[in-house]
Design a protein around this motif. Structure first.
Motif, PDB file in Angstrom:
ATOM      1  N   GLN A 143       0.838  -1.184   0.000  1.00 28.55           N
ATOM      2  CA  GLN A 143       0.000   0.000   0.000  1.00 28.55           C
ATOM      3  C   GLN A 143       0.876   1.238   0.000  1.00 28.55           C
ATOM      4  OE1 GLN A 143      -2.586  -1.293   3.532  1.00 28.55           O
ATOM      5  NE2 GLN A 143      -4.015  -0.095   2.292  1.00 28.55           N
ATOM      6  N   VAL A 144       0.314   2.339  -0.466  1.00 28.87           N
ATOM      7  CA  VAL A 144       1.036   3.605  -0.501  1.00 28.87           C
ATOM      8  C   VAL A 144       0.344   4.607   0.410  1.00 28.87           C
ATOM      9  CG1 VAL A 144       1.786   5.532  -1.949  1.00 28.87           C
ATOM     10  CG2 VAL A 144       1.855   3.198  -2.847  1.00 28.87           C
ATOM     11  N   ILE A 167      15.887   4.963   5.408  1.00 27.31           N
ATOM     12  CA  ILE A 167      15.045   5.588   4.388  1.00 27.31           C
ATOM     13  C   ILE A 167      15.651   5.374   3.006  1.00 27.31           C
ATOM     14  CG2 ILE A 167      14.245   7.822   3.504  1.00 27.31           C
ATOM     15  CD1 ILE A 167      13.957   8.692   6.453  1.00 27.31           C
ATOM     16  N   HIS A 168      14.794   5.037   2.044  1.00 22.39           N
ATOM     17  CA  HIS A 168      15.204   4.877   0.650  1.00 22.39           C
ATOM     18  C   HIS A 168      15.001   6.187  -0.105  1.00 22.39           C
ATOM     19  CE1 HIS A 168      15.942   0.560   0.139  1.00 22.39           C
ATOM     20  NE2 HIS A 168      14.962   0.343   0.995  1.00 22.39           N
ATOM     21  N   HIS A 169      15.758   6.357  -1.180  1.00 21.89           N
ATOM     22  CA  HIS A 169      15.453   7.438  -2.118  1.00 21.89           C
ATOM     23  C   HIS A 169      15.239   6.838  -3.506  1.00 21.89           C
ATOM     24  CE1 HIS A 169      19.801   7.239  -3.102  1.00 21.89           C
ATOM     25  NE2 HIS A 169      19.469   7.798  -4.241  1.00 21.89           N
ATOM     26  N   ALA A 176      11.391   7.852   0.894  1.00 23.37           N
ATOM     27  CA  ALA A 176      10.283   7.016   1.362  1.00 23.37           C
ATOM     28  C   ALA A 176      10.779   5.975   2.355  1.00 23.37           C
ATOM     29  CB  ALA A 176       9.588   6.331   0.188  1.00 23.37           C
ATOM     30  N   TRP A 177       9.887   5.575   3.241  1.00 22.86           N
ATOM     31  CA  TRP A 177      10.134   4.486   4.191  1.00 22.86           C
ATOM     32  C   TRP A 177       9.428   3.255   3.631  1.00 22.86           C
ATOM     33  CZ3 TRP A 177      12.464   4.267   9.201  1.00 22.86           C
ATOM     34  CH2 TRP A 177      12.183   3.123   9.941  1.00 22.86           C
ATOM     35  N   VAL A 178      10.195   2.211   3.358  1.00 23.60           N
ATOM     36  CA  VAL A 178       9.637   0.987   2.772  1.00 23.60           C
ATOM     37  C   VAL A 178       9.494  -0.065   3.856  1.00 23.60           C
ATOM     38  CG1 VAL A 178       9.919  -0.815   1.033  1.00 23.60           C
ATOM     39  CG2 VAL A 178      10.697   1.522   0.546  1.00 23.60           C
ATOM     40  N   ALA A 179       8.261  -0.469   4.109  1.00 27.76           N
ATOM     41  CA  ALA A 179       7.972  -1.518   5.088  1.00 27.76           C
ATOM     42  C   ALA A 179       7.582  -2.798   4.356  1.00 27.76           C
ATOM     43  CB  ALA A 179       6.854  -1.068   6.023  1.00 27.76           C
ATOM     44  N   HIS A 180       7.253  -3.818   5.130  1.00 28.38           N
ATOM     45  CA  HIS A 180       6.937  -5.130   4.545  1.00 28.38           C
ATOM     46  C   HIS A 180       5.769  -5.038   3.579  1.00 28.38           C
ATOM     47  CE1 HIS A 180       6.322  -9.428   4.158  1.00 28.38           C
ATOM     48  NE2 HIS A 180       5.075  -9.291   4.569  1.00 28.38           N
ATOM     49  N   ASN A 181       4.718  -4.331   3.949  1.00 31.77           N
ATOM     50  CA  ASN A 181       3.532  -4.296   3.102  1.00 31.77           C
ATOM     51  C   ASN A 181       3.056  -2.883   2.795  1.00 31.77           C
ATOM     52  OD1 ASN A 181       2.620  -3.586   5.603  1.00 31.77           O
ATOM     53  ND2 ASN A 181       1.201  -5.305   5.831  1.00 31.77           N
ATOM     54  N   ALA A 182       3.939  -1.885   2.975  1.00 33.45           N
ATOM     55  CA  ALA A 182       3.547  -0.503   2.728  1.00 33.45           C
ATOM     56  C   ALA A 182       4.768   0.346   2.384  1.00 33.45           C
ATOM     57  CB  ALA A 182       2.836   0.083   3.955  1.00 33.45           C
ATOM     58  N   LEU A 208       9.602  15.025  -1.598  1.00 34.42           N
ATOM     59  CA  LEU A 208      10.629  15.143  -2.623  1.00 34.42           C
ATOM     60  C   LEU A 208      11.674  16.158  -2.162  1.00 34.42           C
ATOM     61  CD1 LEU A 208       8.079  13.986  -4.244  1.00 34.42           C
ATOM     62  CD2 LEU A 208       9.327  14.765  -6.248  1.00 34.42           C
ATOM     63  N   TYR A 209      12.938  15.760  -2.267  1.00 35.90           N
ATOM     64  CA  TYR A 209      14.037  16.560  -1.736  1.00 35.90           C
ATOM     65  C   TYR A 209      15.149  16.677  -2.767  1.00 35.90           C
ATOM     66  CZ  TYR A 209      11.777  15.877   2.795  1.00 35.90           C
ATOM     67  OH  TYR A 209      10.871  15.862   3.817  1.00 35.90           O
ATOM     68  N   PRO A 210      15.976  17.714  -2.636  1.00 31.44           N
ATOM     69  CA  PRO A 210      17.115  17.839  -3.559  1.00 31.44           C
ATOM     70  C   PRO A 210      18.066  16.664  -3.406  1.00 31.44           C
ATOM     71  CG  PRO A 210      16.759  19.870  -2.312  1.00 31.44           C
ATOM     72  CD  PRO A 210      15.909  18.818  -1.671  1.00 31.44           C
ATOM     73  N   HIS A 211      18.710  16.289  -4.489  1.00 30.48           N
ATOM     74  CA  HIS A 211      19.731  15.247  -4.434  1.00 30.48           C
ATOM     75  C   HIS A 211      20.855  15.727  -3.529  1.00 30.48           C
ATOM     76  CE1 HIS A 211      22.721  12.309  -5.788  1.00 30.48           C
ATOM     77  NE2 HIS A 211      21.696  11.605  -6.248  1.00 30.48           N
ATOM     78  N   GLY A 212      21.186  14.922  -2.522  1.00 27.05           N
ATOM     79  CA  GLY A 212      22.205  15.313  -1.568  1.00 27.05           C
ATOM     80  C   GLY A 212      21.655  15.747  -0.219  1.00 27.05           C
ATOM     81  N   ALA A 213      20.331  15.718  -0.073  1.00 26.79           N
ATOM     82  CA  ALA A 213      19.719  16.105   1.207  1.00 26.79           C
ATOM     83  C   ALA A 213      19.721  14.940   2.186  1.00 26.79           C
ATOM     84  CB  ALA A 213      18.288  16.597   0.971  1.00 26.79           C
ATOM     85  N   TRP A 214      20.828  14.188   2.202  1.00 25.39           N
ATOM     86  CA  TRP A 214      20.880  12.941   2.966  1.00 25.39           C
ATOM     87  C   TRP A 214      20.828  13.144   4.478  1.00 25.39           C
ATOM     88  CZ3 TRP A 214      19.818  10.912  -1.258  1.00 25.39           C
ATOM     89  CH2 TRP A 214      20.573  11.058  -2.414  1.00 25.39           C
ATOM     90  N   SER A 215      21.238  14.309   4.959  1.00 28.38           N
ATOM     91  CA  SER A 215      21.274  14.528   6.408  1.00 28.38           C
ATOM     92  C   SER A 215      20.257  15.569   6.860  1.00 28.38           C
ATOM     93  CB  SER A 215      22.686  14.966   6.833  1.00 28.38           C
ATOM     94  OG  SER A 215      23.095  16.118   6.127  1.00 28.38           O
ATOM     95  N   GLN A 216      19.260  15.846   6.041  1.00 24.76           N
ATOM     96  CA  GLN A 216      18.231  16.828   6.371  1.00 24.76           C
ATOM     97  C   GLN A 216      17.246  16.207   7.358  1.00 24.76           C
ATOM     98  OE1 GLN A 216      17.033  19.140   2.976  1.00 24.76           O
ATOM     99  NE2 GLN A 216      15.004  19.541   3.844  1.00 24.76           N
TER     100      GLN A 216
END
Length: 305
Positions: free
Chosen positions: A59-60, A112-114, A136-142, A148-156
C-alpha cells in the motif's frame, strides 16, 4: 553395539561463503575486489539489507505535506503502479545499487530509501534520473511517501521529523523513552558525524529523541545491521559445527537414538536448495533442514518486470 563416530573435517562458514559468492555473482555484482572472507559476508548482507527490496504488493501512504511537481507526476504514477502491483522497484533506485560495496548513509542511518521518478527506462534498466528525488520508508507491506528533496539532502533531519509527525508508530521501536537531548544537532553536524562513523541520536519532535532507525554506521562506514547479521551468522555456524563435532551433543545423540548413522564416518557440509539451506551428511545421504540463513534473491526474482 555401534562403533564410535568419526567426524571428518568440516567448515560450514566456508561452505556458506561459497554460496554467498555464487549468489552475488549471479545477481550481477563484481566481487573480484573482495579479498577477505569478512568482506564477502559484509557485502552479502549489505546487498540483502540495503540494495534489494523484496518484490511484493504494498500500500502507498502520503505524508501530510506531500507534493510532487507537475513534471514528475507521470513518473510518480508509474512508481506507485509498481508499488501497488508488486513489481520490482529497482529501476527507480540509485544506480549505485549495482555496486556490491555501495554505501548509502541515508539507509544505514535512518532506514530511508530514495527513488528517482523518471518516466522512461534507460538501456541499463533504470529510469531516467530526476531532481528532486523521492524519500520514502519501505515496510513489509507498505511504502510511506515522505516528500521530494534535492539530491544530496541525505542529512536533512526534516525527513525524520516528517516520518514521526505522520506515522509515530514506525519510529516507536527507536524512541528513547524519558530522554531529551542536551544538544540538538544541525544537519551539517549530522553529516560530519556520519563521515566520522559516529552514531548519534536525533530529535524528531519537542522532547522526543530517537536512535538511528536504520541502525547507524561504525567507523568502517559499513552498515551496523550488516555487521551484526554477518557476525551472528558466523557465530551460529561455529556453534553448529561444535555440536556436529561432539558425539555427545543433543543433536548427535538424537539421531544416534534414531539409528540414522549406519556408516560411522560422518562428513557434513552446508548446501543451498530452492527453499532454503540444509546440512548434508554425504556418507549416509542425510539432509537436515537449517533455518536462520537469509537468501539473496536470484536474478529470476530481481529482474525488471
Amino acid at each position: 553395539m555401534n562403533s564410535s563416530l568419526l567426524i571428518e573435517k568440516m567448515d560450514l562458514y566456508r561452505d556458506w561463503l561459497k554460496i554467498a559468492k555464487h549468489r552475488l555473482t549471479a545477481c550481477g555484482f563484481d566481487i573480484s575486489q573482495l579479498v577477505h572472507d569478512e568482506e564477502v559476508s559484509l557485502e552479502y548482507f549489505n546487498v540483502l539489507l540495503h540494495l534489494t527490496i523484496p518484490i511484493q504488493p504494498r500500500q502507498v501512504f502520503y505524508a501530510d505535506a506531500f507534493s510532487c511537481p507537475p513534471e514528475l507526476q507521470a513518473g510518480l504514477l508509474a512508481f506507485i503502479e509498481r508499488i501497488e502491483s508488486g513489481r520490482n522497484l529497482r529501476p527507480h533506485m540509485s544506480r549505485g545499487v549495482k555496486k556490491v560495496a555501495n554505501r548509502d548513509a541515508l539507509r544505514y542511518d535512518w532506514g530511508i530509501h530514495h527513488f528517482h521518478l523518471g518516466a522512461t527506462l534507460a538501456p541499463d534498466g533504470f529510469v531516467t534520473r530526476t531532481e528532486p528525488i523521492l524519500f520514502a520508508w519501505v515496510a513489509h507491506n507498505a511504502v510511506y511517501m515522505l516528500g521530494l528533496y534535492p539530491h544530496g539532502a541525505w542529512s536533512q533531519q526534516e525527513v525524520l521529523q516528517v516520518l514521526y509527525r505522520n506515522w509515530p508508530a514506525l519510529l516507536s521501536p527507536y524512541t528513547i523513552k524519558g530522554a531529551s537531548l542536551t544538544h540538538i544537532l544541525t544537519d551539517q553536524e549530522v553529516a560530519l558525524a556520519r563521515k566520522a562513523g559516529v552514531t548519534v541520536a536525533f530529535q524528531v519532535a519537542e522532547g522526543v529523541a530517537v536512535v538511528p532507525p536504520g541502525g547507524g554506521m561504525p567507523t568502517s562506514k559499513h552498515s551496523f545491521r550488516a555487521v551484526r547479521d554477518s557476525d551472528k551468522l558466523h557465530d551460529n555456524l561455529d556453534s553448529m559445527m561444535e555440536q556436529l563435532r561432539d558425539p555427545t551433543s543433543a543433536f548427535m545423540q538424537e539421531y544416534e537414538r534414531k539409528g540414522v548413522f549406519k556408516k560411522r564416518t560422518l562428513s557434513f557440509s552446508l548446501v543451498e536448495h530452492s527453499d532454503g539451506y540444509s546440512l548434508v551428511e554425504k556418507h549416509n545421504n542425510l539432509y537436515f533442514k537449517v533455518g536462520g540463513i537469509p537468501s539473496l534473491p536470484l536474478p529470476t526474482m530481481v529482474v525488471n518486470h
